[in-house]
Design a protein around this motif. Structure first.
Motif, PDB file in Angstrom:
ATOM      1  N   LEU A   1      77.971  60.778  -1.984  1.00 16.21           N
ATOM      2  CA  LEU A   1      77.267  61.813  -2.418  1.00 16.21           C
ATOM      3  C   LEU A   1      78.091  63.018  -2.788  1.00 16.21           C
ATOM      4  O   LEU A   1      77.853  63.481  -4.071  1.00 16.21           O
ATOM      5  CB  LEU A   1      76.283  62.378  -1.289  1.00 16.21           C
ATOM      6  CG  LEU A   1      75.055  61.242  -0.974  1.00 16.21           C
ATOM      7  CD1 LEU A   1      74.522  61.875   0.203  1.00 16.21           C
ATOM      8  CD2 LEU A   1      74.163  61.072  -2.071  1.00 16.21           C
ATOM      9  N   ALA A   2      78.878  63.523  -2.154  1.00 18.76           N
ATOM     10  CA  ALA A   2      79.736  64.900  -2.675  1.00 18.76           C
ATOM     11  C   ALA A   2      80.876  64.858  -3.841  1.00 18.76           C
ATOM     12  O   ALA A   2      80.553  65.477  -4.635  1.00 18.76           O
ATOM     13  CB  ALA A   2      80.418  65.455  -1.344  1.00 18.76           C
ATOM     14  N   VAL A   3      81.364  63.655  -3.796  1.00 13.95           N
ATOM     15  CA  VAL A   3      82.210  63.506  -4.717  1.00 13.95           C
ATOM     16  C   VAL A   3      81.844  62.487  -5.967  1.00 13.95           C
ATOM     17  O   VAL A   3      82.160  62.805  -7.037  1.00 13.95           O
ATOM     18  CB  VAL A   3      83.481  62.782  -4.089  1.00 13.95           C
ATOM     19  CG1 VAL A   3      84.732  62.295  -5.397  1.00 13.95           C
ATOM     20  CG2 VAL A   3      84.147  63.824  -3.172  1.00 13.95           C
TER      21      VAL A   3
ATOM     22  N   ARG B   1      90.611  58.089   4.326  1.00 13.52           N
ATOM     23  CA  ARG B   1      91.487  57.244   3.932  1.00 13.52           C
ATOM     24  C   ARG B   1      90.981  55.803   3.549  1.00 13.52           C
ATOM     25  O   ARG B   1      91.128  55.127   2.747  1.00 13.52           O
ATOM     26  CB  ARG B   1      92.647  56.939   4.910  1.00 13.52           C
ATOM     27  CG  ARG B   1      93.736  58.095   4.933  1.00 13.52           C
ATOM     28  CD  ARG B   1      94.939  57.884   5.776  1.00 13.52           C
ATOM     29  NE  ARG B   1      95.922  59.057   5.507  1.00 13.52           N
ATOM     30  CZ  ARG B   1      96.071  60.084   6.229  1.00 13.52           C
ATOM     31  NH1 ARG B   1      95.446  60.108   7.395  1.00 13.52           N
ATOM     32  NH2 ARG B   1      97.012  60.951   5.847  1.00 13.52           N
ATOM     33  N   ILE B   2      90.023  55.575   4.688  1.00 11.04           N
ATOM     34  CA  ILE B   2      89.414  54.114   4.641  1.00 11.04           C
ATOM     35  C   ILE B   2      88.232  54.367   3.339  1.00 11.04           C
ATOM     36  O   ILE B   2      88.100  53.367   2.550  1.00 11.04           O
ATOM     37  CB  ILE B   2      88.552  53.743   5.908  1.00 11.04           C
ATOM     38  CG1 ILE B   2      89.527  53.514   6.855  1.00 11.04           C
ATOM     39  CG2 ILE B   2      87.488  52.700   5.910  1.00 11.04           C
ATOM     40  CD1 ILE B   2      89.031  53.431   8.350  1.00 11.04           C
ATOM     41  N   ALA B   3      87.512  55.443   3.319  1.00 12.84           N
ATOM     42  CA  ALA B   3      86.449  55.812   2.416  1.00 12.84           C
ATOM     43  C   ALA B   3      87.097  55.677   0.982  1.00 12.84           C
ATOM     44  O   ALA B   3      86.466  54.882   0.142  1.00 12.84           O
ATOM     45  CB  ALA B   3      85.612  56.889   2.532  1.00 12.84           C
TER      46      ALA B   3
ATOM     47  N   PHE C   1      86.148  53.101  -2.315  1.00 13.51           N
ATOM     48  CA  PHE C   1      85.891  53.683  -3.556  1.00 13.51           C
ATOM     49  C   PHE C   1      86.941  53.495  -4.547  1.00 13.51           C
ATOM     50  O   PHE C   1      86.710  53.442  -5.934  1.00 13.51           O
ATOM     51  CB  PHE C   1      85.446  55.285  -3.542  1.00 13.51           C
ATOM     52  CG  PHE C   1      84.045  55.560  -2.906  1.00 13.51           C
ATOM     53  CD1 PHE C   1      82.995  55.366  -3.652  1.00 13.51           C
ATOM     54  CD2 PHE C   1      83.938  55.766  -1.611  1.00 13.51           C
ATOM     55  CE1 PHE C   1      81.677  55.704  -3.384  1.00 13.51           C
ATOM     56  CE2 PHE C   1      82.597  56.026  -0.919  1.00 13.51           C
ATOM     57  CZ  PHE C   1      81.969  55.945  -1.800  1.00 13.51           C
ATOM     58  N   SER C   2      87.993  53.086  -4.320  1.00 16.57           N
ATOM     59  CA  SER C   2      89.124  52.842  -5.339  1.00 16.57           C
ATOM     60  C   SER C   2      89.303  51.387  -5.677  1.00 16.57           C
ATOM     61  O   SER C   2      90.157  50.941  -6.392  1.00 16.57           O
ATOM     62  CB  SER C   2      90.496  53.284  -4.773  1.00 16.57           C
ATOM     63  OG  SER C   2      90.480  54.743  -4.373  1.00 16.57           O
TER      64      SER C   2
END
Length: 250
Positions: free
Chosen positions: A70-72, A214-216, A220-221
């Protein structure tokens, strides 16, 4: 039950929240919210509880994933005040202003008592004209029972929220989520970070936040989250919002 790209969800429309958001004037907000929800993964660790082998879902990582999503990824304000009283320290989870629509979101995978606090924050913001609609994202009962005891559940929310019809006066879109066969499952026992370094139980709150981001960031990457170590990049969520420096500049 609706089937998205990744996770199953149900929607409860309190005071016509769904009907408002599905109107052509607000459809962008509806599609963004559903798009985020249906991409959510589930984070498990089968040995997280030494006394109950039915508890295997790690709620802290779920919260962190929604922070990043949501935020990024979608530009929601992160932890804005839920009141016009500046020194209140009453913070919401997220807020975003769409064309002709202000939405406050509360993501809750914790104790049921915290959900009541979330609803208070939604009503407070609405009473001061800071928001038009509330969004509450919670687990379905089957998922809640894998997190811990007395965790908020969609079924309980749907049962209890209408009883507050005279006091909770804003429209609220309640979304309950649970995994299905298509859901991305991140097995935390297979990564190079101990479970105690992903939660707050060891007292290292900031370090734990580092590792969850780091996991998130890997997800997303488009990278394998199971390959993450404590030397991996934390990504833009940690850098720009939590203000945690990333070791490798991600």
């Amino acid at each position: 039950m609706n089937r998205g790209c990744n996770i199953r969800y149900e929607v409860f429309s309190y005071r016509y929240a769904r009907e408002i958001l599905e109107h052509p004037s607000h459809r962008t907000a509806w599609e963004e919210i559903i798009g985020v929800v249906t991409q959510a993964p589930v984070f498990i660790h089968r040995n997280k509880s030494g006394s109950n082998d039915k508890l295997d879902v790690v709620q802290q990582c779920l919260n962190t994933w929604f922070d990043r999503a949501l935020a990024v990824e979608h530009g929601w304000d992160y932890h804005p005040l839920a009141t016009a009283i500046e020194n209140s320290r009453l913070a919401a989870d997220f807020h975003k202003t769409f064309p002709n629509m202000k939405i406050q979101a509360e993501v809750q995978f914790g104790n049921m008592s915290r959900w009541y606090s979330d609803i208070f924050k939604l009503q407070t913001a609405y009473s001061q004209s800071l928001v038009d609609i509330g969004l509450s994202i919670v687990p379905m009962g089957a998922l809640a029972r894998r997190i811990d005891s007395n965790i908020v559940s969609y079924e309980r929310v749907v049962r209890e929220l209408p009883s507050a019809n005279l006091s909770i006066t804003l429209p609220i879109l309640v979304i309950g989520v649970e995994p299905d066969d298509a859901t991305t499952i991140v097995d935390l026992s297979k990564i190079g970070i101990p479970l105690k370094n992903l939660t707050k139980k060891d007292g290292r709150k900031k370090s734990s936040e580092h590792n969850r981001y780091r996991i998130a960031n890997a997800l997303f990457s488009g990278n394998d989250p199971h390959a993450v170590t404590e030397a991996s990049g934390t990504g833009p969520m940690a850098n720009s919002i939590v203000e945690i420096p990333s070791e490798d500049g991600d």
